[in-house]
Design an enzyme around this catalytic site. Sequence first.
Site, PDB file in Angstrom:
ATOM      1  N   GLN A 126       0.837  -1.196   0.000  1.00 18.30           N
ATOM      2  CA  GLN A 126       0.000   0.000   0.000  1.00 18.30           C
ATOM      3  C   GLN A 126       0.878   1.255   0.000  1.00 18.30           C
ATOM      4  OE1 GLN A 126      -3.540   0.282  -0.034  1.00 18.30           O
ATOM      5  NE2 GLN A 126      -2.952   2.377  -0.475  1.00 18.30           N
ATOM      6  N   ARG A 286      -2.089   0.900  -7.037  1.00 23.07           N
ATOM      7  CA  ARG A 286      -1.747  -0.379  -6.422  1.00 23.07           C
ATOM      8  C   ARG A 286      -1.209  -1.346  -7.483  1.00 23.07           C
ATOM      9  NH1 ARG A 286      -3.516  -2.180  -1.507  1.00 23.07           N
ATOM     10  NH2 ARG A 286      -2.019  -3.787  -2.076  1.00 23.07           N
TER      11      ARG A 286
HETATM   12  N1   CP Z   1      -6.033  -1.148   0.529  1.00 28.25           N
HETATM   13  C1   CP Z   1      -6.167  -2.481   0.534  1.00 28.25           C
HETATM   14  O1   CP Z   1      -5.245  -3.228   0.855  1.00 28.25           O
HETATM   15  O2   CP Z   1      -7.389  -2.909   0.125  1.00 28.25           O
HETATM   16  P1   CP Z   1      -7.911  -4.423   0.166  1.00 28.25           P
HETATM   17  O3   CP Z   1      -8.040  -4.796   1.610  1.00 28.25           O
HETATM   18  O4   CP Z   1      -9.220  -4.380  -0.552  1.00 28.25           O
HETATM   19  O5   CP Z   1      -6.911  -5.281  -0.521  1.00 28.25           O
END
Ligand code: CP
Length: 301
Positions: A126, A286
Amino acid sequence: MPRHLLEIDDLSRDELVSVLDLARQPYVPKALAGLGVALLFEKPSARTRNSMEMAVFQLGGHPVTIRPDEIGLGTRESVEDVTRTLQCYHGVIAARVFEHTKLERMVAVADVPIINLLSDAGHPMQALADLLTAVELYGGIDALSSRKIAYVGDGNNVCRSLALAAGMLGMQVAVATPETFTMPADDVARLRAVGIEPVVTTDAAEAVEGADIVYTDAWYSMGQEAEADERRPVFRPYQVNAELLAATGVADVAFLHCLPAHRGDEVSDDVLDGPHSRVWQQAENRMHAARGLLAWIIGAS
Ligand code: CP
Ligand code: NVA
């Protein structure tokens, strides 16, 4: 020796810059040709699963997503034996786990790269996307050293990785949390170890003053849902809303959130959907960041 990414400071500053450069460059569609990438999840995911799968696909590899009920990491089979098994088939193993120690146990027996897809300790994939978004917003990595990022909310996994990554690229870092949900002292020490002196406060308005980016995340993370009612009143002063964005005094302040958002809790609808929000650019990043990281991590294996 394989490269691993359990936390963002597993990368040197130069390596972090290389990953972000790779994320922004036209990619080599064969970089992962013939390789499988195991994506193991102990918790739900929308962005991480989809961005990783598509990044692997774009690089010519084959992603195999393993749902929480399928392998039983440490229950059906030991963490070490799962790792030994998956590396018979895959060139990279990536995992979203409850306990960070499971990732460390994987690394101890792995001869392929291990990637943290979120643990109780950190969320480095992230943070890569967050920094990539900042690079796009301000026109390059060198431009970040004159910028400030303020994280407001729970001093959690996302907060820690973000603070490390932003600090490593020279950003001013401020973190505002309630007293009882602050970043642990050893996390602050870890920041100092890479030359970062963050502002750590319980005052959200103080943290965001002069901030170019205001960032928040859930007040209760996956696995903490039962604490939601107890946490809400404690975190209420930390909601990112129009008033808090105005307290930055920065006309073009950007709002970021890793998502999923709990609308009306850590962020108001008008901020999440408003003109300062860059959360969809961040979500798209991402995938680009994952591609950059995969290309880099496979380079030394
Ligand atoms: N930001 C993130 O990691 O989203 P998810 O939990 O949907 O993968
Ligand atoms: N802190 C949140 C991030 C979700 C992407 C969690 O761990 O659930």
